[in-house]
Write an enzyme that holds these catalytic residues in place. Structure first.
Site, PDB file in Angstrom:
ATOM      1  N   LYS A 121       0.852  -1.182   0.000  1.00 30.01           N
ATOM      2  CA  LYS A 121       0.000   0.000   0.000  1.00 30.01           C
ATOM      3  C   LYS A 121       0.891   1.236   0.000  1.00 30.01           C
ATOM      4  O   LYS A 121       1.639   1.481   0.946  1.00 30.01           O
ATOM      5  CB  LYS A 121      -0.904   0.000   1.239  1.00 30.01           C
ATOM      6  CG  LYS A 121      -1.772   1.242   1.382  1.00 30.01           C
ATOM      7  CD  LYS A 121      -2.853   1.293   0.324  1.00 30.01           C
ATOM      8  CE  LYS A 121      -3.980   0.341   0.628  1.00 30.01           C
ATOM      9  NZ  LYS A 121      -5.074   0.423  -0.383  1.00 30.01           N
ATOM     10  N   HIS A 144     -10.436  -7.262  -4.080  1.00 32.15           N
ATOM     11  CA  HIS A 144     -10.065  -6.229  -3.127  1.00 32.15           C
ATOM     12  C   HIS A 144     -10.347  -6.677  -1.702  1.00 32.15           C
ATOM     13  O   HIS A 144     -11.196  -7.535  -1.462  1.00 32.15           O
ATOM     14  CB  HIS A 144     -10.865  -4.963  -3.463  1.00 32.15           C
ATOM     15  CG  HIS A 144     -10.826  -3.901  -2.420  1.00 32.15           C
ATOM     16  ND1 HIS A 144     -11.852  -3.695  -1.527  1.00 32.15           N
ATOM     17  CD2 HIS A 144      -9.895  -2.972  -2.136  1.00 32.15           C
ATOM     18  CE1 HIS A 144     -11.559  -2.668  -0.750  1.00 32.15           C
ATOM     19  NE2 HIS A 144     -10.383  -2.216  -1.090  1.00 32.15           N
ATOM     20  N   ASN A 146     -10.643  -5.183   2.564  1.00 30.45           N
ATOM     21  CA  ASN A 146     -10.598  -4.153   3.590  1.00 30.45           C
ATOM     22  C   ASN A 146     -10.433  -4.877   4.918  1.00 30.45           C
ATOM     23  O   ASN A 146     -10.432  -6.101   4.959  1.00 30.45           O
ATOM     24  CB  ASN A 146     -11.883  -3.313   3.551  1.00 30.45           C
ATOM     25  CG  ASN A 146     -11.639  -1.872   3.946  1.00 30.45           C
ATOM     26  OD1 ASN A 146     -10.830  -1.586   4.815  1.00 30.45           O
ATOM     27  ND2 ASN A 146     -12.330  -0.954   3.294  1.00 30.45           N
TER      28      ASN A 146
END
Length: 423
Positions: A194, A321, A323
């Site tokens: 990231k 993806h 989270n």
């Protein structure tokens, strides 16, 4: 079979001080656990984000679901839409792209659909992947998800002052050390960093250090739209032959298309293509080569299957993806990936960063960077009700009600501004 009761339980679990272009993660991540119960005593499970504006819509949808047939997902979606009533529920952090009423409806519906698929599997004795059409793979490979991070949250946010075992990672050496630990623990065979935290030159050096340390691991970099088109061109050129893909270097579909026209590697996204309405322009412009699907945002597992079909039609790659999530979401991700033949990139996961969970007995174990696809009915998980109660109490006590990385960062660095692009 009819739905007799739906319970939405907000929970909070400890989250390290992970940095991104919006700021830094707060000490607690928020999730909502959905229990859908039926008149024959079954209970299906779903999970999604737990920000208070979304919770209000989840509770509306929960009331509307009572009396529905858990096999009639079209009716359930219709009920959910009527309950949500066109309200928008954007994320404060903005890391998952622009919001809209349609996208908010998809976010609300998703955990109820997952819970009903879990119910269908429990009722029929079949795993969720079978309900989605079959099993394309026996194991689902995941990618190590690295973050620049502080050594710990400032102050003492946790009652027992628990140490963060991951330590600091603010330079290439710290990033490589984090990667070594994560690969040693979980066996990951690809690596994502990231970015969007430090000037691009520093993040290029971190990627090069990862390449030197892990010469055979595919590498990815995600700056969350922190760069201009011009900067994105320079980074893409500097990392030619190094990156498997470059994720969301710059904002908007037109901006991504401009970068994609010259980038030597595919561009991936979970910020500019985040709903079906975004696909026509993206395809027409050739803006992205890989879409990072996310059943929480695309409207569930069946909608993610539809997305996969679109990507297959137009020759677009597919990944997934992640989270900050708990075990219910991990189970849903595994079943979806198992049933999606053209999901050929290793899947993102925040799993290594959490130290608490609501699922009993940890049935999904990482070995060699992958998770075995189960054959047990439904999602193949059960709630740990003691832990659910504890994490709900932690939610009530911690005071966090919406994830806001920028506001939390400003507590310690008042001058910080969320700017996209920044460089």
């Amino acid at each position: 079979m009819r739905i007799t009761d739906v319970v939405v339980t907000p929970v909070a679990f400890r989250d390290p001080a992970l940095l991104n272009s919006a700021g830094v993660h707060e000490p607690y991540a928020l999730r909502a656990v959905i229990e859908v119960r039926t008149d024959d005593g079954l209970c299906g499970l779903g999970e999604t984000t737990g920000d208070e504006n979304l919770l209000a819509l989840l509770n509306r949808a929960a009331s509307a679901a009572v009396g529905a047939d858990p096999f009639d997902l079209i009716d359930l979606e219709r009920r959910t839409a009527a309950a949500v009533g066109g309200h928008d529920s954007p994320d404060a952090h903005g890391l998952t792209g622009p919001s809209s009423a349609a996208k908010s409806l998809a976010r609300v519906f998703s955990p109820f659909e997952v819970a009903c698929l879990d119910l269908q599997g429990r009722a029929t004795g079949r795993p969720v992947w079978a309900l989605l059409g079959g099993k394309a793979r026996e194991r689902v490979p995941f990618s190590a998800y690295l973050f620049y991070k502080w050594a710990a949250h400032p102050g003492s946010p946790y009652p027992d002052e628990e140490d963060d075992p991951w330590g600091e990672a603010l330079d290439p050496d710290g990033v490589v050390a984090q990667a070594r630990r994560m690969v040693d623990l979980y066996g990951f065979r690809s690596i994502k960093l990231k970015g969007g935290v430090f000037p691009p030159e520093e993040e290029i050096e971190a990627i090069r250090a990862l390449r030197a340390a892990f010469p055979d691991h595919p590498l990815r970099l995600d700056p969350n739209c922190a760069w201009t088109v011009g900067t994105s061109h320079k980074v893409a050129e500097a990392l030619d032959g190094v990156l498997e893909y470059l994720e969301d270097p710059t904002p908007t579909i037109p901006g991504m298309a401009e970068v994609a026209a010259r980038a030597p590697m595919p561009l991936a996204t979970n910020m500019c293509v985040v709903g079906f309405a975004d696909l026509p322009e993206s395809v027409a412009r050739g803006a992205v080569g890989v879409v990072l699907s996310d059943h929480h945002y695309w409207g569930g597992l069946r909608a993610s299957h539809k997305l996969a079909a679109v990507c297959d039609t137009f020759g677009i790659g597919l990944s997934m993806h992640s989270n900050s999530h708990l075990g219910i979401s991990l189970a849903a991700m595994v079943h979806l990936a198992a049933a999606t033949p053209n999901l050929t990139y290793d899947v993102d996961t925040h799993w290594p960063w959490r130290s608490e969970d609501v699922v009993a007995d940890n049935p999904y174990v990482f070995t060699g960077g992958s998770v075995a696809v189960p054959d047990t009915p439904g999602l193949g998980i059960e709630l740990d009700r003691d832990e659910l109660a504890r994490l709900h109490e932690q939610y009530l006590r911690c005071g966090v009600r919406s994830r806001d990385d920028t506001a939390y960062m400003r507590r310690f660095r008042p001058e910080f501004e969320k700017r996209r692009p920044r460089w």
